[in-house]
Design a protein around this motif. Structure first.
Motif, PDB file in Angstrom:
ATOM      1  N   GLU A 205       0.844  -1.188   0.000  1.00  0.00           N
ATOM      2  CA  GLU A 205       0.000   0.000   0.000  1.00  0.00           C
ATOM      3  C   GLU A 205       0.887   1.248   0.000  1.00  0.00           C
ATOM      4  O   GLU A 205       2.046   1.202   0.408  1.00  0.00           O
ATOM      5  N   ARG A 206       0.334   2.363  -0.455  1.00  0.00           N
ATOM      6  CA  ARG A 206       1.089   3.617  -0.506  1.00  0.00           C
ATOM      7  C   ARG A 206       0.323   4.711   0.222  1.00  0.00           C
ATOM      8  O   ARG A 206      -0.837   4.992  -0.092  1.00  0.00           O
ATOM      9  N   ASP A 207       0.991   5.332   1.185  1.00  0.00           N
ATOM     10  CA  ASP A 207       0.432   6.482   1.888  1.00  0.00           C
ATOM     11  C   ASP A 207       1.271   7.718   1.583  1.00  0.00           C
ATOM     12  O   ASP A 207       2.491   7.605   1.363  1.00  0.00           O
ATOM     13  N   PRO A 208       0.670   8.899   1.582  1.00  0.00           N
ATOM     14  CA  PRO A 208       1.473  10.121   1.423  1.00  0.00           C
ATOM     15  C   PRO A 208       2.410  10.298   2.611  1.00  0.00           C
ATOM     16  O   PRO A 208       2.103   9.877   3.732  1.00  0.00           O
ATOM     17  N   VAL A 209       3.554  10.952   2.365  1.00  0.00           N
ATOM     18  CA  VAL A 209       4.508  11.159   3.459  1.00  0.00           C
ATOM     19  C   VAL A 209       4.021  12.219   4.435  1.00  0.00           C
ATOM     20  O   VAL A 209       4.400  12.218   5.600  1.00  0.00           O
ATOM     21  N   GLY A 210       3.188  13.157   3.986  1.00  0.00           N
ATOM     22  CA  GLY A 210       2.673  14.208   4.856  1.00  0.00           C
ATOM     23  C   GLY A 210       2.769  15.572   4.220  1.00  0.00           C
ATOM     24  O   GLY A 210       2.009  15.901   3.307  1.00  0.00           O
ATOM     25  N   VAL A 211       3.741  16.370   4.630  1.00  0.00           N
ATOM     26  CA  VAL A 211       3.956  17.700   4.051  1.00  0.00           C
ATOM     27  C   VAL A 211       5.338  17.717   3.387  1.00  0.00           C
ATOM     28  O   VAL A 211       6.357  17.502   4.047  1.00  0.00           O
ATOM     29  N   VAL A 212       5.339  17.963   2.104  1.00  0.00           N
ATOM     30  CA  VAL A 212       6.575  18.008   1.322  1.00  0.00           C
ATOM     31  C   VAL A 212       7.093  19.444   1.295  1.00  0.00           C
ATOM     32  O   VAL A 212       6.343  20.379   0.990  1.00  0.00           O
ATOM     33  N   GLY A 213       8.351  19.623   1.603  1.00  0.00           N
ATOM     34  CA  GLY A 213       8.992  20.920   1.474  1.00  0.00           C
ATOM     35  C   GLY A 213       9.744  21.010   0.162  1.00  0.00           C
ATOM     36  O   GLY A 213      10.491  20.081  -0.186  1.00  0.00           O
TER      37      GLY A 213
ATOM     38  N   GLY B 255      -1.260  12.849  -2.495  1.00  0.00           N
ATOM     39  CA  GLY B 255      -2.021  13.100  -1.283  1.00  0.00           C
ATOM     40  C   GLY B 255      -1.309  13.929  -0.238  1.00  0.00           C
ATOM     41  O   GLY B 255      -1.773  14.048   0.902  1.00  0.00           O
ATOM     42  N   ASN B 256      -0.184  14.508  -0.598  1.00  0.00           N
ATOM     43  CA  ASN B 256       0.569  15.339   0.325  1.00  0.00           C
ATOM     44  C   ASN B 256       0.132  16.792   0.262  1.00  0.00           C
ATOM     45  O   ASN B 256      -0.433  17.246  -0.733  1.00  0.00           O
ATOM     46  N   ALA B 257       0.445  17.531   1.301  1.00  0.00           N
ATOM     47  CA  ALA B 257       0.455  18.987   1.233  1.00  0.00           C
ATOM     48  C   ALA B 257       1.866  19.424   0.849  1.00  0.00           C
ATOM     49  O   ALA B 257       2.822  18.648   0.947  1.00  0.00           O
ATOM     50  N   VAL B 258       1.997  20.671   0.398  1.00  0.00           N
ATOM     51  CA  VAL B 258       3.285  21.202  -0.045  1.00  0.00           C
ATOM     52  C   VAL B 258       3.491  22.589   0.544  1.00  0.00           C
ATOM     53  O   VAL B 258       2.589  23.425   0.512  1.00  0.00           O
ATOM     54  N   VAL B 259       4.689  22.805   1.083  1.00  0.00           N
ATOM     55  CA  VAL B 259       5.130  24.157   1.446  1.00  0.00           C
ATOM     56  C   VAL B 259       6.333  24.478   0.565  1.00  0.00           C
ATOM     57  O   VAL B 259       7.349  23.782   0.607  1.00  0.00           O
ATOM     58  N   LEU B 260       6.192  25.509  -0.239  1.00  0.00           N
ATOM     59  CA  LEU B 260       7.185  25.866  -1.253  1.00  0.00           C
ATOM     60  C   LEU B 260       7.873  27.172  -0.913  1.00  0.00           C
ATOM     61  O   LEU B 260       7.208  28.172  -0.608  1.00  0.00           O
TER      62      LEU B 260
ATOM     63  N   ASP C 195       9.145   7.080 -10.167  1.00  0.00           N
ATOM     64  CA  ASP C 195       9.801   7.469  -8.921  1.00  0.00           C
ATOM     65  C   ASP C 195       9.537   8.929  -8.564  1.00  0.00           C
ATOM     66  O   ASP C 195       9.605   9.300  -7.390  1.00  0.00           O
ATOM     67  N   GLY C 196       9.246   9.754  -9.571  1.00  0.00           N
ATOM     68  CA  GLY C 196       8.975  11.158  -9.322  1.00  0.00           C
ATOM     69  C   GLY C 196       7.730  11.377  -8.490  1.00  0.00           C
ATOM     70  O   GLY C 196       7.566  12.427  -7.861  1.00  0.00           O
ATOM     71  N   LEU C 197       6.826  10.400  -8.471  1.00  0.00           N
ATOM     72  CA  LEU C 197       5.653  10.455  -7.595  1.00  0.00           C
ATOM     73  C   LEU C 197       5.825   9.544  -6.388  1.00  0.00           C
ATOM     74  O   LEU C 197       5.533   9.935  -5.259  1.00  0.00           O
ATOM     75  N   LEU C 198       6.321   8.333  -6.611  1.00  0.00           N
ATOM     76  CA  LEU C 198       6.407   7.360  -5.524  1.00  0.00           C
ATOM     77  C   LEU C 198       7.354   7.803  -4.416  1.00  0.00           C
ATOM     78  O   LEU C 198       7.195   7.377  -3.264  1.00  0.00           O
ATOM     79  N   LYS C 199       8.329   8.654  -4.731  1.00  0.00           N
ATOM     80  CA  LYS C 199       9.240   9.115  -3.680  1.00  0.00           C
ATOM     81  C   LYS C 199       8.501   9.930  -2.622  1.00  0.00           C
ATOM     82  O   LYS C 199       8.989  10.068  -1.490  1.00  0.00           O
ATOM     83  N   TYR C 200       7.344  10.458  -2.966  1.00  0.00           N
ATOM     84  CA  TYR C 200       6.549  11.239  -2.021  1.00  0.00           C
ATOM     85  C   TYR C 200       5.550  10.373  -1.255  1.00  0.00           C
ATOM     86  O   TYR C 200       4.572  10.879  -0.693  1.00  0.00           O
ATOM     87  N   THR C 201       5.764   9.065  -1.250  1.00  0.00           N
ATOM     88  CA  THR C 201       4.880   8.149  -0.533  1.00  0.00           C
ATOM     89  C   THR C 201       5.686   7.275   0.421  1.00  0.00           C
ATOM     90  O   THR C 201       6.894   7.112   0.277  1.00  0.00           O
ATOM     91  N   GLU C 202       4.971   6.714   1.398  1.00  0.00           N
ATOM     92  CA  GLU C 202       5.542   5.708   2.289  1.00  0.00           C
ATOM     93  C   GLU C 202       4.910   4.364   1.941  1.00  0.00           C
ATOM     94  O   GLU C 202       3.681   4.217   2.004  1.00  0.00           O
TER      95      GLU C 202
END
Length: 474
Positions: free
Chosen positions: A105-113, A136-141, A428-435
């Protein structure tokens, strides 16, 4: 703004992002897809507005700014259609056939910086945010202090497309305050910038045990093979070296030309470089540098190389009559090995030429670098493929400078060696942002064997089963 105020702003942004992310993560993937496809359409429909802001902040040509619009639209479309398959629970082989059922299963990591640079303020901020949001993450840019308006406009378009408020936030400020605040708070860090800063951020991410991805510096080589079409190679080299005034991590700064075509290529390349039109219109070939600081850096590196013995074939000077930050597209020869620009990234419209006696020599010189981001090879496809497969580089373009590999968003993009870690683009450009979470169900019999059977007997039985079933387990 004081450092304390900036730090407080970052903390507040993450508090709001975490609240928003909890709800966003429950949003169905088809709804996330719909939002991102609506954003795709808005980027194309509102491109004039985007182009105006990009150009005001960067001094690049209209065409170079349009590259950013197309990149973001293509990335949004690609991941919008790809996300559901990538995020779907995936059945995998279990420990024992029939007895073990395993899925991932894949979950979002949370908040991506995301800490983004100034040279491509739309592409290198938003194209990294797109897959993070779809996962499914939030982003702070944090955009660069030189280019905040582009990021703010892109965020408005995302929210106009339907992205809920506070799922993505833009926080302006310096790297020392806002950047460090993001590093301290985020659950995953994406950085594009210099290798020196990337090393420091990687150490900080490692200390916090969070995921980290970075595209860093490059000293990208271009090889002209003995069987290259000289005219085509010379025209391609102009684009490869001078797009965005050389302020591009994947642009070419070194050219190795086989002696069989060296004279013809050099003459034509210099001629085409001298014919370039400078300005910011659609019809211009190259814009200005982003700032006087950048102009001073480029001038200093070129002047030092010339003082040490380098020979300018064209350019090598600022062009104040055109504007305060214009620098002539520059081609150098005989650059000494101890000149700083020989090995270090200039990040400006400067390239040097060297003649080689063989393709093997070209490859050896190309690989003799701390960097390994992008490379370009010009020649017959057969010859160029052989050369390409020996280069120590994350991407290699054949009969193109950089755009073919970059625009192939279904393939990974990133650097070897000191040019980065991790990859953008591709799965990988999307999956890296998942757990990933592995869930395994054991049925009927425990893996340690049935009750009442001795460990030795079970081991003997299991060994026989494994030998007999090796075809099934392949």
């Amino acid at each position: 703004m004081t450092a304390a105020t900036a730090t407080a702003d970052v903390r507040d942004a993450f508090l709001r992002a975490r609240r928003a992310q909890a709800q966003w993560a429950t949003t169905l993937i088809p709804d996330r897809k719909r939002i991102m496809l609506a954003f795709h359409d808005l980027v194309l429909d509102r491109q004039e507005e985007l182009l105006d802001v990009i150009q005001r902040e960067t001094n690049k040509t209209r065409s170079d700014a349009f590259d950013e619009v197309m990149d973001v639209a293509i990335t949004a479309r690609h991941y919008a259609y790809r996300a559901a398959r990538l995020l779907k629970d995936r059945r995998v082989k279990g420990a024992l056939p029939l007895l073990t059922q395993t899925r991932v299963e894949r979950d979002p990591v949370g908040v991506v910086g995301i800490i983004a640079p100034w040279n491509y303020p739309l592409s290198l901020a938003i194209s990294d945010a797109i897959p993070a949001l779809l996962a499914g993450n939030a982003v702070v840019l944090k955009p660069d202090v030189k280019t905040p308006r582009t990021a703010q406009l892109a965020l408005r378009l995302l929210e106009e497309a339907g992205l809920p408020g506070e799922v993505m936030q833009v926080v302006e400020g310096s790297g020392e305050t806002v950047g460090q605040g993001i590093v301290a708070e985020c659950d995953y860090l994406m950085f594009t910038g210099s290798t020196a800063v990337g090393r420091k951020l990687a150490a900080q991410a490692g200390e916090r045990l969070i995921g980290f991805s970075a595209e860093l510096g490059g000293k990208n080589p271009l090889i002209v093979c003995a069987d290259a079409d000289v005219e085509r190679a010379a025209q391609g080299a102009v684009t490869a070296c001078f797009s965005n005034a050389g302020q591009l991590c994947i642009s070419v700064e070194r050219i190795y030309v086989h002696e069989a075509v060296a004279d013809a290529f050099t003459a034509r390349f210099v001629e085409l470089t001298q014919a370039m039109r400078l300005g910011q219109a659609w019809t211009d070939d190259m814009g200005a540098l982003i700032s006087t600081d950048q102009l001073d850096r480029v001038s200093s590196l070129v002047d030092a190389a010339v003082t040490a013995g380098a020979r300018p074939l064209t350019g090598g000077r600022a062009l104040p009559d055109l504007g305060p930050t214009y620098y002539a597209p520059t081609v150098l020869a005989d650059v000494p090995a101890d000149a700083e620009l020989h090995d270090d990234e200039v990040f400006g419209p400067v390239v040097y030429l060297e003649t080689v006696a063989s393709h093997d020599e070209a490859v050896a010189r190309a690989n003799d670098s701390a960097y390994g981001l992008n490379a370009s090879v010009w020649g017959s496809v057969g010859t160029a493929r052989e050369v390409a497969s020996t280069l120590h580089s994350g991407t290699v373009n054949i009969n193109e400078g950089f755009a073919a590999a970059w625009a192939s968003v279904d393939a990974p993009m990133g650097g070897w060696k000191a040019s980065g870690v991790g990859r953008r683009h591709a799965d990988d450009g999307l999956l890296k942002y998942t757990e990933p979470r592995t869930v395994a169900v054991q049925r009927l019999l425990p893996l340690r064997g049935p009750a009442g059977m001795s460990a030795e007997s079970y081991a003997t039985t299991l060994t026989s089963v494994l030998k007999a079933g090796k075809r099934i387990l392949r």
